[in-house]
Design a protein around this motif. Structure first.
Motif, PDB file in Angstrom:
ATOM      1  N   VAL A   1      57.995  51.665  47.773  1.00 12.49           N
ATOM      2  CA  VAL A   1      56.464  52.163  47.745  1.00 12.49           C
ATOM      3  C   VAL A   1      55.591  51.286  46.794  1.00 12.49           C
ATOM      4  N   ASP A   2      54.699  50.806  47.279  1.00 14.88           N
ATOM      5  CA  ASP A   2      53.768  50.042  46.741  1.00 14.88           C
ATOM      6  C   ASP A   2      52.974  50.876  45.806  1.00 14.88           C
ATOM      7  N   VAL A   3      53.459  50.915  44.390  1.00 16.23           N
ATOM      8  CA  VAL A   3      52.887  52.054  43.554  1.00 16.23           C
ATOM      9  C   VAL A   3      51.617  52.052  43.285  1.00 16.23           C
ATOM     10  N   VAL A   4      51.066  50.782  43.059  1.00 18.97           N
ATOM     11  CA  VAL A   4      49.613  50.644  42.738  1.00 18.97           C
ATOM     12  C   VAL A   4      48.668  50.990  43.760  1.00 18.97           C
ATOM     13  N   ARG A   5      49.250  50.600  45.127  1.00 17.95           N
ATOM     14  CA  ARG A   5      48.324  51.013  46.451  1.00 17.95           C
ATOM     15  C   ARG A   5      48.315  52.598  46.509  1.00 17.95           C
ATOM     16  N   THR A   6      49.555  53.149  46.168  1.00 18.06           N
ATOM     17  CA  THR A   6      49.692  54.780  46.261  1.00 18.06           C
ATOM     18  C   THR A   6      48.603  55.395  45.447  1.00 18.06           C
ATOM     19  N   LEU A   7      48.507  54.816  44.164  1.00 22.81           N
ATOM     20  CA  LEU A   7      47.620  55.326  43.163  1.00 22.81           C
ATOM     21  C   LEU A   7      45.919  55.055  43.482  1.00 22.81           C
ATOM     22  N   TYR A   8      46.186  53.956  44.303  1.00 20.10           N
ATOM     23  CA  TYR A   8      44.458  53.551  44.519  1.00 20.10           C
ATOM     24  C   TYR A   8      44.238  53.334  46.007  1.00 20.10           C
ATOM     25  N   PRO A   9      44.429  54.435  46.761  1.00 19.32           N
ATOM     26  CA  PRO A   9      44.468  54.356  48.188  1.00 19.32           C
ATOM     27  C   PRO A   9      42.897  54.296  48.725  1.00 19.32           C
ATOM     28  N   GLY A  10      42.816  53.330  49.685  1.00 18.14           N
ATOM     29  CA  GLY A  10      41.639  53.125  50.475  1.00 18.14           C
ATOM     30  C   GLY A  10      40.846  52.419  49.726  1.00 18.14           C
ATOM     31  N   VAL A  11      40.905  51.680  48.512  1.00  9.69           N
ATOM     32  CA  VAL A  11      40.007  51.059  47.722  1.00  9.69           C
ATOM     33  C   VAL A  11      40.212  49.344  47.656  1.00  9.69           C
ATOM     34  N   GLU A  12      38.991  48.765  47.619  1.00 11.56           N
ATOM     35  CA  GLU A  12      39.348  47.253  47.642  1.00 11.56           C
ATOM     36  C   GLU A  12      40.150  46.935  46.404  1.00 11.56           C
ATOM     37  N   GLY A  13      41.177  46.144  46.564  1.00  8.10           N
ATOM     38  CA  GLY A  13      41.613  45.911  45.067  1.00  8.10           C
ATOM     39  C   GLY A  13      42.839  47.012  44.664  1.00  8.10           C
ATOM     40  N   PRO A  14      42.888  47.254  43.180  1.00  6.51           N
ATOM     41  CA  PRO A  14      42.357  46.201  42.371  1.00  6.51           C
ATOM     42  C   PRO A  14      42.961  44.873  42.171  1.00  6.51           C
ATOM     43  N   TYR A  15      42.034  43.946  42.227  1.00  4.47           N
ATOM     44  CA  TYR A  15      42.532  42.599  42.461  1.00  4.47           C
ATOM     45  C   TYR A  15      43.300  42.404  41.146  1.00  4.47           C
ATOM     46  N   SER A  16      44.175  41.127  41.260  1.00  2.00           N
ATOM     47  CA  SER A  16      45.092  40.789  39.912  1.00  2.00           C
ATOM     48  C   SER A  16      45.193  39.361  39.958  1.00  2.00           C
ATOM     49  N   TRP A  17      44.542  38.503  40.581  1.00  3.04           N
ATOM     50  CA  TRP A  17      44.503  37.083  40.773  1.00  3.04           C
ATOM     51  C   TRP A  17      43.137  36.691  40.993  1.00  3.04           C
ATOM     52  N   TRP A  18      42.471  35.780  40.362  1.00  2.00           N
ATOM     53  CA  TRP A  18      41.226  35.198  40.588  1.00  2.00           C
ATOM     54  C   TRP A  18      41.317  33.639  40.381  1.00  2.00           C
ATOM     55  N   SER A  19      40.755  32.754  41.494  1.00  2.00           N
ATOM     56  CA  SER A  19      40.682  31.307  41.306  1.00  2.00           C
ATOM     57  C   SER A  19      39.778  31.052  39.888  1.00  2.00           C
ATOM     58  N   TYR A  20      40.305  29.839  39.218  1.00  2.00           N
ATOM     59  CA  TYR A  20      39.618  29.329  38.241  1.00  2.00           C
ATOM     60  C   TYR A  20      38.324  28.797  38.500  1.00  2.00           C
ATOM     61  N   ARG A  21      38.136  28.369  39.960  1.00  2.00           N
ATOM     62  CA  ARG A  21      36.999  27.541  40.481  1.00  2.00           C
ATOM     63  C   ARG A  21      35.947  28.494  40.734  1.00  2.00           C
ATOM     64  N   GLY A  22      34.637  28.118  40.366  1.00  4.91           N
ATOM     65  CA  GLY A  22      33.470  28.747  40.745  1.00  4.91           C
ATOM     66  C   GLY A  22      33.062  29.922  39.950  1.00  4.91           C
ATOM     67  N   ARG A  23      32.710  31.242  40.520  1.00  6.34           N
ATOM     68  CA  ARG A  23      32.312  32.393  39.786  1.00  6.34           C
ATOM     69  C   ARG A  23      33.167  33.465  40.553  1.00  6.34           C
ATOM     70  N   ALA A  24      34.401  33.122  40.995  1.00  9.60           N
ATOM     71  CA  ALA A  24      35.533  34.164  41.530  1.00  9.60           C
ATOM     72  C   ALA A  24      35.654  35.323  40.492  1.00  9.60           C
ATOM     73  N   TYR A  25      35.758  35.003  39.272  1.00 12.92           N
ATOM     74  CA  TYR A  25      36.509  36.025  38.293  1.00 12.92           C
ATOM     75  C   TYR A  25      35.089  36.833  38.007  1.00 12.92           C
ATOM     76  N   ASP A  26      33.990  36.217  37.790  1.00 14.37           N
ATOM     77  CA  ASP A  26      32.858  36.810  37.457  1.00 14.37           C
ATOM     78  C   ASP A  26      32.426  37.801  38.501  1.00 14.37           C
ATOM     79  N   ASN A  27      32.830  37.351  39.760  1.00 17.14           N
ATOM     80  CA  ASN A  27      32.223  38.222  40.973  1.00 17.14           C
ATOM     81  C   ASN A  27      33.427  39.005  41.594  1.00 17.14           C
ATOM     82  N   ASP A  28      34.311  39.219  40.791  1.00 17.30           N
ATOM     83  CA  ASP A  28      35.542  39.822  41.280  1.00 17.30           C
ATOM     84  C   ASP A  28      35.947  39.660  42.773  1.00 17.30           C
TER      85      ASP A  28
END
Length: 271
Positions: A200-227
């Motif tokens: 079981v992917d436990v996080v996806r089970t607890l967050y069905p049908g939603v984008e993310g929640p993301y756990s990695w963001w590139s250090y380049r550009g504004r990836a983090y600020d823009n999620d």
């Protein structure tokens, strides 16, 4: 049984603990987690213990599989109490003895530990590169990890940086990554296979049908600020524990400047 399990790719334990104010050591001092799976320590066992010395002095126990190549990989498990058994390197049991894999046993990509009736593993799957030997190596490693997962008979939680986005919900820019490592059909099919085997992917089970929640963001550009991130840090569970996950959170830093890794801890509370 431990109630809270976290997983985080620290992107170099010496760099993560060297950041002051809101670094890894401050996070360890504040977390309520019972067990923390860490990846990419990129340090020997001696160096890792030195970097984590304040946390170890405060009572944390460290089980660590140091990298097979300098500056690459390295995985560990931090726990509030010592495990009853530790197995280092992906492999299997032969006549009651742990036998690491000939190819991957000493690479510092896998470690597992027993806590009462529960086994917890920390795994690091390297990024790979489409249509190269690195990608073929990634598939071979996934095959061995999958075999170990399917052989488990205990309650089992395997956490780590899988470097695979399973579905379109797991990558912000999935259309631009259809031919890139991390979102290749073979990688995504491997996760399908593991879920079909009872995990079981436990996080996806607890967050069905939603984008993310993301756990990695590139250090380049504004990836983090823009999620604009990737969800590639999973906790996969099988057995009774899989149905006990009741809450999950990605511990995303408030600002880019407060990050101590390009990944954020993924923390799951189990009943």
């Amino acid at each position: 049984m431990p109630n809270i399990i976290s997983t985080v790719n620290v992107n170099g334990v010496r760099a993560a603990t060297g950041k002051t104010g809101k670094g890894m050591l401050e996070w360890l001092a504040a977390t309520e987690a019972d067990i923390i799976c860490v990846q990419e320590t990129r340090a020997t066992d001696e160096q890792t213990r030195a970097a984590l010395a304040p946390a170890l002095d405060a009572g944390w126990h460290l089980s660590h599989a140091e990298p097979g190549a300098k500056g690459r990989a390295g995985v560990g498990i931090l726990s509030r109490r010592p495990p009853s058994a530790v197995r280092i390197g992906i492999g299997g049991e032969v006549d009651g003895r742990w036998v690491p894999s000939a190819e991957f046993g000493g690479t510092g990509r896998y470690i597992e530990a027993d806590f009462d009736e529960l086994t917890v593993a920390s795994v690091y799957v390297h990024t790979g590169e489409a249509d190269t030997p690195m990608q073929e190596e990634k598939y071979r490693f996934l095959h061995e990890v999958g075999a170990r997962m399917k052989a488990q008979t205990r309650d089992f939680v395997i956490s780590g940086d899988w470097n695979i986005g399973h579905t379109e919900l797991d990558i912000k820019n999935w259309k631009g990554n259809l031919k890139n490592a991390g979102f290749l059909p073979g990688e995504r099919a491997w996760i399908d296979e593991i879920l079909a085997a009872g995990y079981v992917d436990v996080v996806r089970t607890l967050y069905p049908g939603v984008e993310g929640p993301y756990s990695w963001w590139s250090y380049r550009g504004r990836a983090y600020d823009n999620d604009a991130g990737w969800r590639i840090d999973y906790q996969l569970a099988r057995g009774e524990v899989a149905g006990r996950a009741k809450q999950a959170v990605v511990e995303r830093a408030d600002t880019y400047a407060l990050r101590w890794s390009d990944h954020a801890p993924v923390t799951v509370q189990y009943r």
